[in-house]
Design a protein around this motif. Sequence first.
Motif, PDB file in Angstrom:
ATOM      1  N   PHE A 196       1.659  14.198  -8.010  1.00  0.00           N
ATOM      2  CA  PHE A 196       1.586  15.408  -7.198  1.00  0.00           C
ATOM      3  C   PHE A 196       2.900  16.172  -7.205  1.00  0.00           C
ATOM      4  O   PHE A 196       3.145  17.018  -6.351  1.00  0.00           O
ATOM      5  N   GLY A 197       3.775  15.837  -8.137  1.00  0.00           N
ATOM      6  CA  GLY A 197       5.008  16.585  -8.312  1.00  0.00           C
ATOM      7  C   GLY A 197       6.203  16.077  -7.541  1.00  0.00           C
ATOM      8  O   GLY A 197       7.239  16.749  -7.515  1.00  0.00           O
ATOM      9  N   VAL A 198       6.102  14.927  -6.917  1.00  0.00           N
ATOM     10  CA  VAL A 198       7.247  14.385  -6.186  1.00  0.00           C
ATOM     11  C   VAL A 198       8.246  13.843  -7.197  1.00  0.00           C
ATOM     12  O   VAL A 198       7.896  13.113  -8.116  1.00  0.00           O
ATOM     13  N   ARG A 199       9.500  14.221  -7.018  1.00  0.00           N
ATOM     14  CA  ARG A 199      10.550  13.792  -7.942  1.00  0.00           C
ATOM     15  C   ARG A 199      11.116  12.434  -7.529  1.00  0.00           C
ATOM     16  O   ARG A 199      10.785  11.897  -6.483  1.00  0.00           O
ATOM     17  N   ALA A 200      12.010  11.931  -8.369  1.00  0.00           N
ATOM     18  CA  ALA A 200      12.569  10.590  -8.173  1.00  0.00           C
ATOM     19  C   ALA A 200      13.275  10.451  -6.824  1.00  0.00           C
ATOM     20  O   ALA A 200      13.136   9.433  -6.145  1.00  0.00           O
ATOM     21  N   THR A 233       0.830  -1.211   0.000  1.00  0.00           N
ATOM     22  CA  THR A 233       0.000   0.000   0.000  1.00  0.00           C
ATOM     23  C   THR A 233       0.859   1.253   0.000  1.00  0.00           C
ATOM     24  O   THR A 233       0.607   2.193  -0.766  1.00  0.00           O
ATOM     25  N   LEU A 234       1.880   1.278   0.828  1.00  0.00           N
ATOM     26  CA  LEU A 234       2.750   2.452   0.898  1.00  0.00           C
ATOM     27  C   LEU A 234       3.546   2.644  -0.390  1.00  0.00           C
ATOM     28  O   LEU A 234       3.739   3.777  -0.840  1.00  0.00           O
ATOM     29  N   VAL A 235       3.984   1.561  -0.999  1.00  0.00           N
ATOM     30  CA  VAL A 235       4.724   1.670  -2.265  1.00  0.00           C
ATOM     31  C   VAL A 235       3.810   2.209  -3.362  1.00  0.00           C
ATOM     32  O   VAL A 235       4.229   3.058  -4.162  1.00  0.00           O
ATOM     33  N   VAL A 236       2.571   1.766  -3.405  1.00  0.00           N
ATOM     34  CA  VAL A 236       1.620   2.299  -4.390  1.00  0.00           C
ATOM     35  C   VAL A 236       1.386   3.781  -4.135  1.00  0.00           C
ATOM     36  O   VAL A 236       1.316   4.586  -5.076  1.00  0.00           O
ATOM     37  N   CYS A 237       1.273   4.174  -2.875  1.00  0.00           N
ATOM     38  CA  CYS A 237       1.100   5.600  -2.546  1.00  0.00           C
ATOM     39  C   CYS A 237       2.321   6.414  -2.986  1.00  0.00           C
ATOM     40  O   CYS A 237       2.165   7.525  -3.505  1.00  0.00           O
ATOM     41  N   VAL A 238       3.504   5.873  -2.779  1.00  0.00           N
ATOM     42  CA  VAL A 238       4.716   6.569  -3.219  1.00  0.00           C
ATOM     43  C   VAL A 238       4.725   6.694  -4.739  1.00  0.00           C
ATOM     44  O   VAL A 238       5.041   7.759  -5.278  1.00  0.00           O
ATOM     45  N   ALA A 239       4.367   5.629  -5.428  1.00  0.00           N
ATOM     46  CA  ALA A 239       4.321   5.691  -6.892  1.00  0.00           C
ATOM     47  C   ALA A 239       3.290   6.712  -7.361  1.00  0.00           C
ATOM     48  O   ALA A 239       3.531   7.450  -8.327  1.00  0.00           O
ATOM     49  N   ALA A 240       2.173   6.788  -6.682  1.00  0.00           N
ATOM     50  CA  ALA A 240       1.133   7.757  -7.056  1.00  0.00           C
ATOM     51  C   ALA A 240       1.555   9.189  -6.756  1.00  0.00           C
ATOM     52  O   ALA A 240       1.011  10.133  -7.343  1.00  0.00           O
ATOM     53  N   SER A 241       2.537   9.359  -5.877  1.00  0.00           N
ATOM     54  CA  SER A 241       2.969  10.708  -5.513  1.00  0.00           C
ATOM     55  C   SER A 241       3.595  11.459  -6.681  1.00  0.00           C
ATOM     56  O   SER A 241       3.673  12.684  -6.649  1.00  0.00           O
ATOM     57  N   MET A 242       4.012  10.742  -7.719  1.00  0.00           N
ATOM     58  CA  MET A 242       4.589  11.435  -8.878  1.00  0.00           C
ATOM     59  C   MET A 242       3.547  12.319  -9.549  1.00  0.00           C
ATOM     60  O   MET A 242       3.876  13.317 -10.171  1.00  0.00           O
TER      61      MET A 242
END
Length: 140
Positions: free
Chosen positions: A104-108, A93-102
Amino acid sequence: MPFKEKIAWISVVTTILVWGGYFGFMAATGWRHPGPVYFAGFIGAVIVQTILVTVASIVTAILSPRDASAGSDERDRAISRRAYAFAYPVLLTLVVCVAASMHFGVRAVGMAYGIMGAIVIAEIVHYGAQIAGYRRGWHG
């Protein structure tokens, strides 16, 4: 207290202290330092946690050698399986949330730190579930 529960306590406490300190430092500095500073902190955190867990495990084994030399029984294996069953969905779940954060402008780099945070949280859940399994007898 079983030896494996003691190791789970050692692991959860050192994980919270070391990685809480690492991510706390990052948050306190506002992520303004260059990448090598945080990378050095990451390497330092890995080394510090490894040393803390190793030393605490050795001391625990010296204080209760009979428990330390005992193998895993069916209850230990069942508790371990159940703990992973709790931690794995948290990690996914957390990894999917991190992937979805892109979106919202989150960089690599931010995503890499997010993945590290997801792994740390999942490990805390894993050790916490092990402790709960030993405390409450969840092994069936």
